[in-house]
Design an enzyme around this catalytic site. Sequence first.
Site, PDB file in Angstrom:
ATOM      1  N   ARG A  54       4.804   4.853  11.054  1.00  0.00           N
ATOM      2  CA  ARG A  54       3.653   5.550  11.917  1.00  0.00           C
ATOM      3  C   ARG A  54       2.405   4.874  11.833  1.00  0.00           C
ATOM      4  O   ARG A  54       1.678   4.724  12.918  1.00  0.00           O
ATOM      5  CB  ARG A  54       3.786   6.861  11.362  1.00  0.00           C
ATOM      6  CG  ARG A  54       4.719   7.768  12.065  1.00  0.00           C
ATOM      7  CD  ARG A  54       4.962   8.946  10.898  1.00  0.00           C
ATOM      8  NE  ARG A  54       5.565   8.310   9.859  1.00  0.00           N
ATOM      9  CZ  ARG A  54       7.051   8.061   9.597  1.00  0.00           C
ATOM     10  NH1 ARG A  54       7.755   8.562  10.481  1.00  0.00           N
ATOM     11  NH2 ARG A  54       7.474   7.542   8.577  1.00  0.00           N
ATOM     12  N   THR A  55       1.721   4.874  10.557  1.00  0.00           N
ATOM     13  CA  THR A  55       0.182   4.345  10.553  1.00  0.00           C
ATOM     14  C   THR A  55       0.226   3.028  11.359  1.00  0.00           C
ATOM     15  O   THR A  55      -0.866   2.697  12.007  1.00  0.00           O
ATOM     16  CB  THR A  55      -0.045   4.563   9.096  1.00  0.00           C
ATOM     17  OG1 THR A  55       0.149   5.738   8.731  1.00  0.00           O
ATOM     18  CG2 THR A  55      -1.708   4.260   9.194  1.00  0.00           C
ATOM     19  N   LYS A  82       2.715 -15.563  -3.350  1.00  0.00           N
ATOM     20  CA  LYS A  82       2.274 -16.622  -4.258  1.00  0.00           C
ATOM     21  C   LYS A  82       1.240 -16.378  -5.246  1.00  0.00           C
ATOM     22  O   LYS A  82       0.828 -17.393  -6.018  1.00  0.00           O
ATOM     23  CB  LYS A  82       2.121 -17.868  -3.425  1.00  0.00           C
ATOM     24  CG  LYS A  82       2.997 -18.313  -2.432  1.00  0.00           C
ATOM     25  CD  LYS A  82       2.651 -19.682  -2.009  1.00  0.00           C
ATOM     26  CE  LYS A  82       3.114 -19.985  -0.339  1.00  0.00           C
ATOM     27  NZ  LYS A  82       2.162 -20.698   0.228  1.00  0.00           N
ATOM     28  N   ARG A 104      -3.611  -0.824   4.214  1.00  0.00           N
ATOM     29  CA  ARG A 104      -3.027  -0.045   3.267  1.00  0.00           C
ATOM     30  C   ARG A 104      -2.568  -0.783   2.182  1.00  0.00           C
ATOM     31  O   ARG A 104      -2.396  -1.867   2.266  1.00  0.00           O
ATOM     32  CB  ARG A 104      -1.732   0.581   3.864  1.00  0.00           C
ATOM     33  CG  ARG A 104      -0.773   1.360   2.952  1.00  0.00           C
ATOM     34  CD  ARG A 104       0.569   1.885   3.563  1.00  0.00           C
ATOM     35  NE  ARG A 104       0.014   3.184   4.479  1.00  0.00           N
ATOM     36  CZ  ARG A 104       0.766   3.997   5.106  1.00  0.00           C
ATOM     37  NH1 ARG A 104       2.050   3.703   4.957  1.00  0.00           N
ATOM     38  NH2 ARG A 104       0.344   5.117   5.531  1.00  0.00           N
ATOM     39  N   HIS A 132      -5.819   9.367   2.607  1.00  0.00           N
ATOM     40  CA  HIS A 132      -5.184   8.832   3.871  1.00  0.00           C
ATOM     41  C   HIS A 132      -5.850   9.417   5.052  1.00  0.00           C
ATOM     42  O   HIS A 132      -5.523  10.273   5.691  1.00  0.00           O
ATOM     43  CB  HIS A 132      -3.677   9.173   4.001  1.00  0.00           C
ATOM     44  CG  HIS A 132      -3.007   8.396   5.010  1.00  0.00           C
ATOM     45  ND1 HIS A 132      -3.518   7.748   6.062  1.00  0.00           N
ATOM     46  CD2 HIS A 132      -1.723   8.519   5.299  1.00  0.00           C
ATOM     47  CE1 HIS A 132      -2.459   7.363   6.883  1.00  0.00           C
ATOM     48  NE2 HIS A 132      -1.344   7.698   6.328  1.00  0.00           N
TER      49      HIS A 132
HETATM   50  N1   CP Z   1       2.223   9.326   7.524  1.00  0.00           N
HETATM   51  C1   CP Z   1       2.412   8.002   7.376  1.00  0.00           C
HETATM   52  O1   CP Z   1       1.546   7.451   6.629  1.00  0.00           O
HETATM   53  O2   CP Z   1       3.527   7.527   7.457  1.00  0.00           O
HETATM   54  P1   CP Z   1       4.000   6.005   7.396  1.00  0.00           P
HETATM   55  O3   CP Z   1       4.047   5.588   5.974  1.00  0.00           O
HETATM   56  O4   CP Z   1       5.069   5.705   8.313  1.00  0.00           O
HETATM   57  O5   CP Z   1       2.855   4.941   7.894  1.00  0.00           O
END
Ligand code: CP
Length: 302
Positions: A54-55, A82, A104, A132
């Site tokens: 999603r993100t 590496k 992320r 998040h």
């Molecule tokens: N909600 C969320 O962070 O989903 P993803 O891990 O799929 O990005």
Amino acid sequence: MKDLVGIKELSRHEIEEILNTAKAFKEVLQRDIKKVPTLRGKTAINLFFEPSTRTRTSFELAEKRLSLDVLNFSVSTSSVVKGETLYDTLKTIEAYNVDYIVMRHSSSGSARFVAEHTPASVINAGDGTNEHPTQALLDAFSIIEVKGRLDGLKIAIVGDINHSRVARSNLYLLSKFDTQINFVGPPTLLPLEAPDNVKIFYDLKEGIKNADVVMLLRVQLERQKGAYIPSLKEYSHVWGVKKEAFSYLKNDTIIMHPGPMNRGVEISTEIADSSRSIILKQVTNGIATRMAVIYLLTPKEA
Ligand code: CP
């Protein structure tokens, strides 16, 4: 602001400004031509050291809707495998003069580290168990879309709160509004202490029966270093929200989940696919919310 590292440092006013901007972008996304020229000539890179559906996809769509040039950095095919460090990866990307870095990473604090070492705007797309922020913003946007407000609402967050960056960012955001928050789950997955606006429930029914919003969380086995639950089967039996919950939830309670869901563990199919579920609305709202965040940040002039 240059970066969005967490919700903790945002004021209520700043959150409202992001949500109002997201509303305007949602209108743009409903037009035939869903793109605006706002950031034409600027570049964004999506740097994902952890898996995401999603993100990552909604950031990419948000960037493209804002006319940014987009680079997707795939860690599994990069020199990170590496042994290249985060710092050297960052400096390499910086040499391309990028304007926005969406990152992320599995380490809590990594987004702040990167933000402090680059003139680009850094957006935290999830750092370890820390925050998040864009998930909490799109959750707030989705709640307001359905309920019309955050103030006065009772929100139950159910599950693995200790390991959840989504729960942490939601706690920070909802606490800036006049909300009551219930943390619901087994004692091993909940904090021992909580702020004044948070009540802790070790009983699922007690914790969710009066809630306006029930937010379910995935059991994050990959972040747990010990045996916090006997088994997923037992977790599902005691803490999974199943169709029986319809008999005691309020008629207008909405069900949320940030994804990815473990169907049959924390949420049953009947709940996930019910008319009370706004899970796919959350996904849709990720684009407008992330457009708003990118639009409102200002990278440092080189
Ligand atoms: N909600 C969320 O962070 O989903 P993803 O891990 O799929 O990005």
